[in-house]
Scaffold this active site. Structure first.
Site, PDB file in Angstrom:
ATOM      1  N   ASP A 263      29.501  15.613  18.427  1.00  0.00           N
ATOM      2  CA  ASP A 263      29.623  14.207  18.826  1.00  0.00           C
ATOM      3  C   ASP A 263      29.609  14.197  20.356  1.00  0.00           C
ATOM      4  O   ASP A 263      30.582  14.601  21.005  1.00  0.00           O
ATOM      5  CB  ASP A 263      30.936  13.640  18.276  1.00  0.00           C
ATOM      6  CG  ASP A 263      31.144  12.173  18.676  1.00  0.00           C
ATOM      7  OD1 ASP A 263      30.484  11.707  19.623  1.00  0.00           O
ATOM      8  OD2 ASP A 263      31.989  11.509  18.037  1.00  0.00           O
TER       9      ASP A 263
ATOM     10  N   THR B 111      27.286   7.588  21.091  1.00  0.00           N
ATOM     11  CA  THR B 111      27.130   6.187  21.469  1.00  0.00           C
ATOM     12  C   THR B 111      26.026   6.148  22.523  1.00  0.00           C
ATOM     13  O   THR B 111      25.550   7.197  22.977  1.00  0.00           O
ATOM     14  CB  THR B 111      28.424   5.614  22.086  1.00  0.00           C
ATOM     15  OG1 THR B 111      28.876   6.516  23.097  1.00  0.00           O
ATOM     16  CG2 THR B 111      29.512   5.434  21.043  1.00  0.00           C
TER      17      THR B 111
ATOM     18  N   ARG C 288      25.598  -1.206  24.099  1.00  0.00           N
ATOM     19  CA  ARG C 288      26.577  -0.708  23.122  1.00  0.00           C
ATOM     20  C   ARG C 288      25.873  -0.443  21.809  1.00  0.00           C
ATOM     21  O   ARG C 288      25.408  -1.373  21.150  1.00  0.00           O
ATOM     22  CB  ARG C 288      27.697  -1.723  22.922  1.00  0.00           C
ATOM     23  CG  ARG C 288      28.513  -1.939  24.168  1.00  0.00           C
ATOM     24  CD  ARG C 288      29.767  -2.680  23.857  1.00  0.00           C
ATOM     25  NE  ARG C 288      30.726  -1.775  23.272  1.00  0.00           N
ATOM     26  CZ  ARG C 288      31.694  -1.178  23.960  1.00  0.00           C
ATOM     27  NH1 ARG C 288      31.813  -1.385  25.251  1.00  0.00           N
ATOM     28  NH2 ARG C 288      32.542  -0.390  23.368  1.00  0.00           N
TER      29      ARG C 288
ATOM     30  N   LYS D 288      27.934   4.952  27.188  1.00  0.00           N
ATOM     31  CA  LYS D 288      28.903   5.606  28.091  1.00  0.00           C
ATOM     32  C   LYS D 288      28.111   6.219  29.251  1.00  0.00           C
ATOM     33  O   LYS D 288      27.494   5.483  30.012  1.00  0.00           O
ATOM     34  CB  LYS D 288      29.742   6.607  27.298  1.00  0.00           C
ATOM     35  CG  LYS D 288      30.578   5.914  26.196  1.00  0.00           C
ATOM     36  CD  LYS D 288      31.505   6.868  25.492  1.00  0.00           C
ATOM     37  CE  LYS D 288      32.436   6.138  24.535  1.00  0.00           C
ATOM     38  NZ  LYS D 288      32.044   6.232  23.128  1.00  0.00           N
TER      39      LYS D 288
ATOM     40  N   TYR E 132      15.203  -9.824  11.641  1.00  0.00           N
ATOM     41  CA  TYR E 132      15.740  -8.863  10.663  1.00  0.00           C
ATOM     42  C   TYR E 132      14.715  -7.761  10.409  1.00  0.00           C
ATOM     43  O   TYR E 132      13.529  -8.058  10.248  1.00  0.00           O
ATOM     44  CB  TYR E 132      16.062  -9.558   9.333  1.00  0.00           C
ATOM     45  CG  TYR E 132      17.538  -9.663   9.095  1.00  0.00           C
ATOM     46  CD1 TYR E 132      18.301  -8.517   8.922  1.00  0.00           C
ATOM     47  CD2 TYR E 132      18.191 -10.892   9.069  1.00  0.00           C
ATOM     48  CE1 TYR E 132      19.671  -8.581   8.740  1.00  0.00           C
ATOM     49  CE2 TYR E 132      19.559 -10.973   8.883  1.00  0.00           C
ATOM     50  CZ  TYR E 132      20.295  -9.809   8.713  1.00  0.00           C
ATOM     51  OH  TYR E 132      21.637  -9.879   8.533  1.00  0.00           O
TER      52      TYR E 132
ATOM     53  N   GLU F 117      15.362  -4.638   8.216  1.00  0.00           N
ATOM     54  CA  GLU F 117      15.915  -3.568   7.363  1.00  0.00           C
ATOM     55  C   GLU F 117      14.824  -2.569   6.998  1.00  0.00           C
ATOM     56  O   GLU F 117      13.702  -2.952   6.656  1.00  0.00           O
ATOM     57  CB  GLU F 117      16.548  -4.170   6.107  1.00  0.00           C
ATOM     58  CG  GLU F 117      17.821  -4.914   6.434  1.00  0.00           C
ATOM     59  CD  GLU F 117      18.557  -5.422   5.214  1.00  0.00           C
ATOM     60  OE1 GLU F 117      18.094  -5.209   4.102  1.00  0.00           O
ATOM     61  OE2 GLU F 117      19.618  -6.041   5.416  1.00  0.00           O
TER      62      GLU F 117
HETATM   63  N1  DSN Z   1      36.906   4.193  22.547  1.00  0.00           N
HETATM   64  C1  DSN Z   1      36.087   5.284  22.986  1.00  0.00           C
HETATM   65  C2  DSN Z   1      36.647   5.912  24.223  1.00  0.00           C
HETATM   66  O1  DSN Z   1      37.139   5.175  25.036  1.00  0.00           O
HETATM   67  O2  DSN Z   1      36.600   7.110  24.400  1.00  0.00           O
HETATM   68  C3  DSN Z   1      35.973   6.232  21.907  1.00  0.00           C
HETATM   69  O3  DSN Z   1      35.706   5.562  20.723  1.00  0.00           O
END
Ligand code: DSN
Length: 417
Positions: free
Chosen positions: A199, A225, A234, A228, A53, A55
């Site tokens: 974003d 994120t 993730r 990707k 942990y 925090e």
């Molecule tokens: N679920 C993601 C996507 O596939 O683009 C976006 O949150």
């Protein structure tokens, strides 16, 4: 205490993981928000750092024993900073949606006006779409794309911004195949006094690798994120100008979250190191090159693509005139070993759960080293499947051909041959 490996401790879960590994190896994975992470990222993400942990932030924690965790988080932050050239980085958001919620919490009060691209035009739920908490706690104004070319309608963005004077303005997409014009968004945000938030969840790897323009210096805050095109675990991250650093950090913790997921932080650090290499730059450019070749091949088989092509990693096929819904097409493609997702297209006459489009992308297949030959082969298989989605014999034959092709290419993080 006995401490068996997973295969002995829980053979059922072990077997399911193995089956998923095999599935990821055998299929052409075209979901544009997915990828294959490296073995190194997998190892960091599944490590004993999960036991801790932490925090707070490095040097200012609420739990003792942070000698190594602080170093891990500092490394993740400094590597991401270097890669993107941003003033300040927070790597603690649990994923993209929590990162975006933190931005609202940092700058807005319930009822404030915010602006974002509508979901049917390729925006994200968290940019103010009504079913999201962001569309119900805030006065969310949604801009869209033009009917004639499905590109962002900047006249509408400017008009709505002037009329509504939003506190924050989102520019960022999840189903938009074109370059985002950050300069134009920045000008509109300046003119109406909004904080511009980019974003970049889908395209952070492209930006890191130099195959898409960067919003740094144009958007005051940037969320992403990490799993990707960035090819990390993730997770989520927020970058911002120094003047917003305190507000963002406070919003993430203690505003919104508890302890950071330290294994994920380590995975982000590893991914950022991997992204800071010539090989990754090559990868980022190959993603776009593959997408363009793929788009041309699809159009040569009669597919209609929104905006007529792509500039990035993503292609949105509009099946409105092909006598098949996106859901039927995606399900048939999956049976043929080609995995994508059904998706609304701009001005879609159908409902979101059975829309008119399929969304595909090249990040995962490019990680395996697929090139132009494979793009053309996949486009040709897709045309056959979409023309005969109920032909079980055809789908099974194509699934075999797809698997044969996949077996010629290694997949990062997967040991199968
Ligand atoms: N679920 C993601 C996507 O596939 O683009 C976006 O949150």
């Amino acid at each position: 205490m006995s401490d068996p490996h997973l295969s002995a401790a829980d053979p059922t879960i072990s077997e399911l993981i193995h089956k998923e590994e095999q599935r990821q190896f055998d299929k052409v994975r075209l979901i544009p928000s997915e990828n294959y992470v490296s073995r190194a990222v997998l190892e960091a993400s599944g490590s004993v750092l999960s036991n801790k942990y932490s925090e707070g932030y490095a040097g200012k924690r609420y739990y003792e024993g942070q000698q190594f965790i602080d170093e891990v988080e500092n490394l993740a932050v400094s590597r991401v900073k270097k890669l993107f050239g941003s003033d300040h980085v927070n790597v603690q958001p649990y994923s993209g949606s929590p990162a975006n919620f933190a931005v609202y919490f940092a700058f807005c009060k319930p009822g404030d006006t915010v602006m974002g691209l509508g979901l049917p035009s390729g925006g994200h739920l968290t940019h103010g779409w009504p079913v999201s908490v962001t569309g119900s706690y805030f006065n969310a104004v949604q801009y869209g794309v033009r009917r004639e070319d499905q590109r962002i309608d900047f006249d509408e963005v400017a008009k709505l911004a002037k009329e509504n004077k939003p506190k924050i303005m989102w520019c960022g997409t999840t189903a938009y195949p074109r370059v985002v014009d950050y300069d134009r968004f920045a000008q509109i945000a300046r003119d109406c006094g909004a904080i511009l938030i980019a974003d970049i969840a889908h395209i952070s790897g492209l930006i890191a690798g130099g195959s898409h323009p960067s919003p740094v210096g144009k958007a005051e805050v940037i969320t992403s994120t990490t799993h990707k095109t960035f090819r990390g675990p993730r997770g989520g991250m927020i970058m911002c100008d120094e003047k917003h650093a305190k507000a963002i950090d406070k919003a993430v913790f203690p505003g919104l979250q508890g302890g950071p997921h330290n294994s994920t932080t380590a995975g982000i650090a590893v991914a950022a190191l991997e992204a800071d290499t010539p090989a990754f730059k090559k990868y980022a450019h190959a993603i776009v090159e593959n997408a363009k070749t793929f788009a041309e091949a699809l159009m040569s088989h009669g597919f209609k693509l929104t905006t007529g092509g792509t500039d990035n990693h993503l292609i949105l096929c509009d099946l409105t005139h092909q006598n098949v819904s996106g859901k039927i097409a995606a399900q048939a493609l999956d049976r043929a070993g080609i995995e994508c997702n059904y998706n609304s297209v701009p001005f879609d006459p159908r409902k979101p759960f059975d829309p008119s489009g399929i969304r595909i992308g090249t990040p995962a297949i490019t990680s395996r080293g697929f090139g132009a030959t494979e793009m053309k082969a996949i486009a040709s298989w897709m045309a056959k499947v979409v023309a005969a989605p109920t032909d079980a014999t055809l789908l099974a034959r194509i699934a075999g051909e797809v698997s044969d092709m996949c077996h010629k290419f290694p997949a990062p993080g997967i040991s199968l041959k």
